[in-house]
Scaffold this motif. Structure first.
Motif, mmCIF file in Angstrom:
data_model
loop_
_atom_site.group_PDB
_atom_site.id
_atom_site.type_symbol
_atom_site.label_atom_id
_atom_site.label_comp_id
_atom_site.label_asym_id
_atom_site.label_seq_id
_atom_site.Cartn_x
_atom_site.Cartn_y
_atom_site.Cartn_z
ATOM 1 N N ILE A 186 19.209 -16.330 9.549
ATOM 2 C CA ILE A 186 18.884 -16.932 8.249
ATOM 3 C C ILE A 186 17.384 -16.826 7.983
ATOM 4 N N ALA A 187 16.576 -17.012 9.030
ATOM 5 C CA ALA A 187 15.118 -16.923 8.875
ATOM 6 C C ALA A 187 14.704 -15.518 8.437
ATOM 7 N N PHE A 188 15.343 -14.495 8.975
ATOM 8 C CA PHE A 188 14.997 -13.120 8.604
ATOM 9 C C PHE A 188 15.355 -12.835 7.136
ATOM 10 N N VAL A 189 16.521 -13.320 6.718
ATOM 11 C CA VAL A 189 16.916 -13.165 5.311
ATOM 12 C C VAL A 189 15.919 -13.870 4.402
ATOM 13 N N GLN A 190 15.515 -15.078 4.802
ATOM 14 C CA GLN A 190 14.560 -15.847 3.990
ATOM 15 C C GLN A 190 13.170 -15.207 4.015
ATOM 16 N N PHE A 191 12.817 -14.548 5.101
ATOM 17 C CA PHE A 191 11.540 -13.846 5.221
ATOM 18 C C PHE A 191 11.395 -12.814 4.092
ATOM 19 N N ILE A 192 12.435 -12.033 3.883
ATOM 20 C CA ILE A 192 12.394 -10.991 2.849
ATOM 21 C C ILE A 192 12.514 -11.603 1.461
ATOM 22 N N THR A 193 13.476 -12.515 1.309
ATOM 23 C CA THR A 193 13.746 -13.089 -0.016
ATOM 24 C C THR A 193 12.543 -13.850 -0.562
ATOM 25 N N LEU A 194 11.982 -14.744 0.247
ATOM 26 C CA LEU A 194 10.855 -15.558 -0.225
ATOM 27 C C LEU A 194 9.599 -14.713 -0.387
ATOM 28 N N GLY A 195 9.434 -13.707 0.480
ATOM 29 C CA GLY A 195 8.275 -12.827 0.350
ATOM 30 C C GLY A 195 8.264 -12.106 -0.988
ATOM 31 N N ILE A 196 9.406 -11.542 -1.374
ATOM 32 C CA ILE A 196 9.506 -10.831 -2.654
ATOM 33 C C ILE A 196 9.387 -11.801 -3.814
ATOM 34 N N HIS A 197 10.070 -12.940 -3.712
ATOM 35 C CA HIS A 197 10.031 -13.922 -4.799
ATOM 36 C C HIS A 197 8.607 -14.386 -5.086
ATOM 37 N N ASN A 198 7.866 -14.699 -4.043
ATOM 38 C CA ASN A 198 6.520 -15.242 -4.250
ATOM 39 C C ASN A 198 5.514 -14.195 -4.695
ATOM 40 N N VAL A 199 5.680 -12.952 -4.293
ATOM 41 C CA VAL A 199 4.787 -11.908 -4.802
ATOM 42 C C VAL A 199 4.974 -11.745 -6.311
ATOM 43 N N ILE A 200 6.222 -11.640 -6.734
ATOM 44 C CA ILE A 200 6.494 -11.477 -8.170
ATOM 45 C C ILE A 200 6.060 -12.710 -8.947
ATOM 46 N N ARG A 201 6.338 -13.904 -8.415
ATOM 47 C CA ARG A 201 5.998 -15.147 -9.112
ATOM 48 C C ARG A 201 4.496 -15.381 -9.180
ATOM 49 N N LEU A 202 3.803 -15.226 -8.048
ATOM 50 C CA LEU A 202 2.389 -15.564 -7.995
ATOM 51 C C LEU A 202 1.490 -14.523 -8.639
ATOM 52 N N TRP A 203 1.953 -13.271 -8.693
ATOM 53 C CA TRP A 203 1.120 -12.226 -9.279
ATOM 54 C C TRP A 203 1.430 -11.971 -10.758
#
Length: 552
Positions: free
Chosen positions: A342-359
């Motif tokens: 679950i941590a690995f899935v969240q690693f990718i999902t949250l990483g992509i989400h926050n790049v798009i959201r924060l930038w």
């Protein structure tokens, strides 16, 4: 089993008094125990957690949970603003803090450095000493750190303040989700957690609205002959600190989780809180609580042991040792494998989400200043911008006056639109999550997120760009929440906060890596980061097939 539970809940009288005195109390206790045992398969002994779940059934969903969600609203927004505010000050503070593209990426990632430092320790302490204490400590600390960031005069000072905010953020966010989930019965937990997760979308509406209302002003205050200056972005950060202050004050009104108290053998406190939830939800007096003798067996066992509660040092030592002992199941099979996956899935999902959201605010500001012309797409404009930055650096044009690319109304309006669209998946998933399941929603969401990333790279108008940004942020945000609920389902209460902290630590590493890497890849060529993120999201689609099922 659910039909049986419904019959129990609709039963008019939960017990009948057949006599007075001790015989009546004994009949009540026996009836309560029989009602709870009906939920337990075979002849297994009734556990305190099963007793709590039965009590939650009769408490139902009511005013207490509304109050809980209201307080959580302030807590969730204060937490998200720790990372969100940086996005809106990047363009306007560019010259005041003398930032280049890489420094902007590092500043955006700074709270995640702080989270990385404190997440595991915070998870262990939350499981050992309680959820509510660390919610209060976390938000009180975030308020003080935000005041420090609001008075920043240099890039280094702001980065250090954001680092401290991230450290305290970790102590509050894991406790928010844990506390909320532990006050809910399993029949409503998924929908309550999805509702709570929708606060991220509401923040996506409120944050740009507040930024728009403040950052377009021309406020500037100078003190001590110009040695201390407050620019408009300083005032913006000062205003945002009020959310964490409000969260701190509101969490003073909430009690500790009964499930946590039971793991600490504090049965009397847990029973009192269950009665409090019952009275607030049903409006009935406390003496009508159907299970007044809940935990009676455990309380008698503690009384018979005559435990000395006066030695504070021993109590603290015992708590730490018990916390370390409780960690053991987390590293045993199959639980460790579930959490790691679950941590690995969240690693990718949250990483992509926050790049798009924060930038998005920064990229939208660039599009405002380099408009679409003819057949140009988003990557053409971004490549033009990064080329201009390289030319300035190569020329070493230090004599030129720095003019920041200030965000216009379009950026704020588009951010609000994204927030509004981000709410829709929560309504949809909240309705269908119990019917189709979390894994199906995650699979479909991953496909949509992959397609939106590819579409974003080739978008050739502002409308198309905002549409793809909106879809991606909304879907990945919902996926992030659903993965978190999957984790809550498979991890027992005693180590839930620690497991959440481990997963969030891994996920924040993803955000940290992606935010530092994104501007570097962007400078190499706009297509590279977008194709890379689309490939990673496609891999997540494949991984969702193997997510663990809910522990029964």
């Amino acid at each position: 089993m659910s039909e049986q539970n419904d019959k129990l809940l609709n039963r008019p009288n939960l017990y009948v008094e057949v006599s007075n005195g001790s015989q009546t109390n004994k009949n009540k206790e026996n009836y309560e125990l029989e009602e709870i045992r009906k939920l337990v398969p075979g002849n297994e002994p009734v556990t305190p957690m099963q007793e709590i779940n039965k009590a939650y059934e009769v408490c139902k969903f009511g005013w207490f949970h509304v109050k809980l969600l209201f307080v959580t609203f302030f807590g969730a927004i204060a937490s998200i603003l720790v990372t969100n505010t940086t996005s809106y000050i990047l363009p306007i503070a560019e010259c005041d803090l003398n930032m280049n593209l890489e420094q902007k990426g590092l500043l955006t990632a700074m709270p995640y450095f702080g989270m990385f430092v404190s997440t595991i320790i915070a998870g262990f302490l939350i499981d050992t000493f309680g959820r509510i204490y660390f919610l209060r400590i976390g938000f009180g600390g975030i308020f003080l750190c935000t005041l420090f960031s609001a008075s920043s005069q240099t890039y280094e000072m702001l980065a250090a303040a954001k680092l401290c905010e991230g450290i305290l953020f970790a102590t509050s966010l894991a406790a928010i989700s844990t506390l909320t989930s532990e006050f809910c019965h399993s029949t409503v937990r998924d929908r309550v957690m999805v509702c709570q997760s929708s606060y991220a979308a509401l923040t996506q509406i409120l944050s740009p609205a507040m930024a728009w209302g403040i950052l377009i002003q021309d406020w500037r205050a100078s003190f001590f002959d110009g040695r201390f200056v407050l620019n408009i972005w300083n005032f913006y950060l000062l205003a945002m600190s009020l959310w964490s202050l409000s969260a701190f004050l509101l969490y003073l009104l909430l009690p500790e989780s009964p499930k946590f108290l039971v793991t600490q053998k504090r049965y009397v406190e847990a029973r009192d809180i269950l009665i409090q939830v019952y009275t607030q939800n049903t409006g009935k007096p406390a003496d009508t609580f159907p299970f007044p003798h809940i935990f009676e067996k455990e309380i008698k066992e503690l009384d018979s042991k005559n435990v000395d509660k006066g030695d504070t040092n021993v109590k603290l030592r015992d708590k730490i040792m018990a916390g370390l002992k409780n960690m053991k199941p987390l590293f045993a099979r199959p639980l460790f494998g579930y959490v790691a996956f679950i941590a690995f899935v969240q690693f990718i999902t949250l990483g992509i989400h926050n790049v798009i959201r924060l930038w998005f605010p920064q990229l939208s500001t660039i599009v405002e200043h380099y408009n679409f012309n003819g057949n140009e797409n988003l990557c053409d404009l971004l490549d033009t911008y990064t080329g201009t930055l390289k030319a300035k650096t190569a020329a070493n044009a230090t004599s030129e006056v720095c003019i920041p690319h200030v965000s216009g109304a379009e950026t704020y309006i588009n951010s609000i639109i994204i927030g509004l669209i981000s709410l829709l998946p929560y309504f949809v998933s909240g309705v269908v999550v119990n019917k189709v399941g979390k894994k199906v929603l995650l699979f479909v969401g991953g496909l949509i997120a992959t397609a939106s990333l590819l579409g974003l790279r080739w978008s050739n108008s502002k409308t198309m760009m905002v549409a793809f940004f909106s879809v991606n942020i909304a879907v990945t945000q919902t996926m992030k929440s659903l993965v978190q609920v999957v984790l809550i389902d498979v991890v027992p209460t005693a180590i839930r906060a620690l497991a959440l902290s481990l997963v969030m630590l891994t996920a924040r590493m993803g955000t940290l890596v992606s935010n530092v890497t994104f501007p570097i890849l962007l400078a190499m060529g706009c297509s590279i980061p977008f194709y890379a993120m689309a490939s990673l999201m496609a891999f997540v689609v494949f991984l969702t097939i193997f997510l663990p099922k809910k522990k029964e």
